[in-house]
Design a protein around this motif. Sequence first.
Motif, short mmCIF file in Angstrom:
data_model
loop_
_atom_site.label_atom_id
_atom_site.label_comp_id
_atom_site.label_asym_id
_atom_site.label_seq_id
_atom_site.Cartn_x
_atom_site.Cartn_y
_atom_site.Cartn_z
N ILE A 159 -6.89 91.00 17.39
CA ILE A 159 -8.14 91.39 17.88
C ILE A 159 -9.19 91.29 16.93
O ILE A 159 -9.08 91.26 15.59
N GLY A 160 -10.39 91.19 17.33
CA GLY A 160 -11.63 90.97 16.33
C GLY A 160 -11.43 89.86 15.70
O GLY A 160 -11.28 88.74 16.22
N GLY A 161 -11.29 89.93 14.30
CA GLY A 161 -11.12 88.58 13.62
C GLY A 161 -10.00 87.93 13.77
O GLY A 161 -9.97 86.65 13.34
N SER A 162 -9.02 88.56 14.20
CA SER A 162 -7.70 87.87 14.27
C SER A 162 -7.57 87.33 15.83
O SER A 162 -6.47 86.87 16.23
N SER A 213 -2.63 89.87 12.42
CA SER A 213 -3.24 91.15 11.95
C SER A 213 -3.36 91.04 10.53
O SER A 213 -2.27 91.22 9.72
N LYS A 214 -4.68 91.11 9.75
CA LYS A 214 -4.81 91.04 8.40
C LYS A 214 -4.17 92.67 7.88
O LYS A 214 -3.39 92.30 6.93
N THR A 215 -4.19 93.51 8.64
CA THR A 215 -3.61 94.81 8.03
C THR A 215 -2.05 95.16 8.57
O THR A 215 -1.49 95.87 7.97
N THR A 218 -3.42 97.89 13.16
CA THR A 218 -4.45 97.96 14.07
C THR A 218 -3.63 98.22 15.41
O THR A 218 -2.84 97.63 15.96
N GLN A 356 -19.44 89.53 16.57
CA GLN A 356 -18.54 90.31 15.52
C GLN A 356 -19.15 89.77 13.99
O GLN A 356 -19.30 90.77 13.27
N GLU A 360 -20.94 93.02 13.02
CA GLU A 360 -19.95 93.89 12.10
C GLU A 360 -20.44 93.82 10.71
O GLU A 360 -20.21 94.76 9.97
N GLN A 501 -16.94 97.41 7.23
CA GLN A 501 -17.19 97.69 8.31
C GLN A 501 -16.76 99.04 8.84
O GLN A 501 -15.80 99.45 9.85
N VAL A 504 -16.44 101.16 12.39
CA VAL A 504 -15.59 101.17 13.53
C VAL A 504 -14.44 102.21 13.37
O VAL A 504 -13.62 102.24 14.19
N LYS A 508 -11.93 104.92 16.16
CA LYS A 508 -10.23 104.60 16.10
C LYS A 508 -9.58 106.12 15.90
O LYS A 508 -8.66 106.48 16.55
O1 F6P Z 1 -11.82 97.50 13.66
C1 F6P Z 1 -12.38 96.27 13.01
C2 F6P Z 1 -11.51 95.50 12.45
O2 F6P Z 1 -11.17 95.97 11.13
C3 F6P Z 1 -12.04 94.12 12.23
O3 F6P Z 1 -12.87 94.15 10.85
C4 F6P Z 1 -10.94 93.09 12.16
O4 F6P Z 1 -11.22 91.92 12.41
C5 F6P Z 1 -10.04 93.59 13.18
O5 F6P Z 1 -10.34 95.24 13.00
C6 F6P Z 1 -8.78 93.41 13.37
O6 F6P Z 1 -8.15 94.05 12.21
P1 F6P Z 1 -6.72 93.29 11.75
O7 F6P Z 1 -6.60 91.88 11.47
O8 F6P Z 1 -6.18 94.20 10.34
O9 F6P Z 1 -5.83 93.90 12.91
#
Ligand code: F6P
Length: 543
Positions: A159-162, A213-215, A218, A356, A360, A501, A504, A508
């Motif tokens: 989602i988002g950047g991913s 997902s970067k983190t 999410t 975004q 963002e 950011q 956001v 959440k």
């Molecule tokens: O909630 C915003 C955000 O952190 C964006 O900046 C990011 O692209 C998106 O969620 C998805 O995050 P992730 O790639 O960590 O799942």
Amino acid sequence: MKNSENMWRNLGDHWQRLAARPMAALFDENPARFAQFSLSLTPGGTDALLGLDYSKTALDAAARAALLDLARACDLDQGRKDLFGGQAINRTEHRAVLHMALRGTSDDFYARHDDPATNLMPMILAERGRFLAFAENVIHGRHCGATGKKIRHVINIGIGGSDLGPQMAVRALAAYHQPGAPAIHFVSNVDPAHWMDAVRGVDPNESLVIIASKTFTTSETMTNARAARAWLSAAVGEKNISNHLVALSTNIPLAQKFGVAEKNIFGFWDWVGGRYSLWSSIGLSLALAIGADNFLQFLAGARAMDRHFHDAEFGENLPVLLGLIGVWHRNLCGYTSRAVIPYSERLARLPAYLQQLDMESNGKSVGLDGVAVTRPTGPVVWGEPGTNAQHAFFQLLHQGRDIIPVEFILPLNARGDASLSAAQLQEQQNLLIANCLAQSEALATGESHASDPARDFAGNRPSVTILLRRLDPFHLGMLIALYEYRVFVEGKIWGINSFDQFGVELGKKLAMRILPALTHANAAISPVSQGLVRAIAAMRGVK
Ligand code: F6P
């Protein structure tokens, strides 16, 4: 920054002077206006690859010079050095911003660190090599499903950047999809309909699920990832799942914990913001569609823009000028939004991607010094492809009370296929181009109908036009990098951090607080949401 207040005042005077001046008169008075208020990027002296026409704005040479003075007074030059030098310019998160290194080569200008420990390029190139090799293996049937079937479907969960970057680019580069490449599906929304609709009729034995997902935390992505794993497991068996599951993340331990085989995890780094991550392994779905060579072209196009932004004088610098025009419209003219209208069906997801990237990044109210900013920052960014948009909301752009600057994006030289004769292709492409030019002319000059005010077009509505020689991987890379730097330029002038950011986070957190109340009538809940929670429970038939 000290001098910048004088610069702002000076710019205010310019706007007072220019506001009522008919745009048509600017062209009548100066036959060289287009040449003087447009710019193109011609790396190595080639023909123009990307052009920016900003002649249909209210700017004249003096106002443009004042904007360039503002950029200097806001230390844009030092900002650019800090960016490429890897300073921790994302101050709130104590991180450098080096996504442009993801498109670099081993001898690139930002790779030349004396200390090998700080040279990012070897690890970037190694990871790029891994994910591109994987993409080629899938396309050419060397990486198959557990039962030996070719991978025909890829489902990117993120989602988002991913999601937005790869999704936009996969669609934009439809003409470059490789023979044998799988169909790419995107699932982002936690709405279960998104997953169900994406995989309807899709055989899990022929599918590869990418968890992007970067983190790797999410909520929407992890929820969809669990649904996907159950779907795969039911078809191929839990122990055979690894051929079908890939993760793209900076959080390797969490991806492993989820059950993704180490060889199928492609990493990136915390100095890559989510909305700037398309160039990293997050671009795997794009590479799976267009193949490794085209992906490298995509990076090369962005790198041409990197060099241009890094090297060019401000007055000749495309991202600097585009950013300054944005500042002019937002802060001097007071326009609150900007429309991005690609005259290209394949760029249909570009406005969503730019929303975004831009909102963002620059939707902020606190400056880098921690103090509330005194001027408006990022505008609302929105849009749809032309010509469709003409038949939807252009009425308001031409005759509505609000003035909304438009950014027209016009790729030329479309690639044909067997479904269309060359003559038909040319005819349709000409019609598309004529429409784009007509809209910017109509916005600029208007048309007077004194006897019938309902038919009157006031004109004097600004637009810029960005020409791309063609919509191919190289030019798309250039275009996206142009917009990335534009956001940087504007953020620097507004004195904000374009790379965090926090806005956001509150929603959440509250979602997790409200969630138990949907299943337990006695769960504690804010009075603000109580009424709706009860109404929803009643409607769903829950006591
Ligand atoms: O909630 C915003 C955000 O952190 C964006 O900046 C990011 O692209 C998106 O969620 C998805 O995050 P992730 O790639 O960590 O799942």
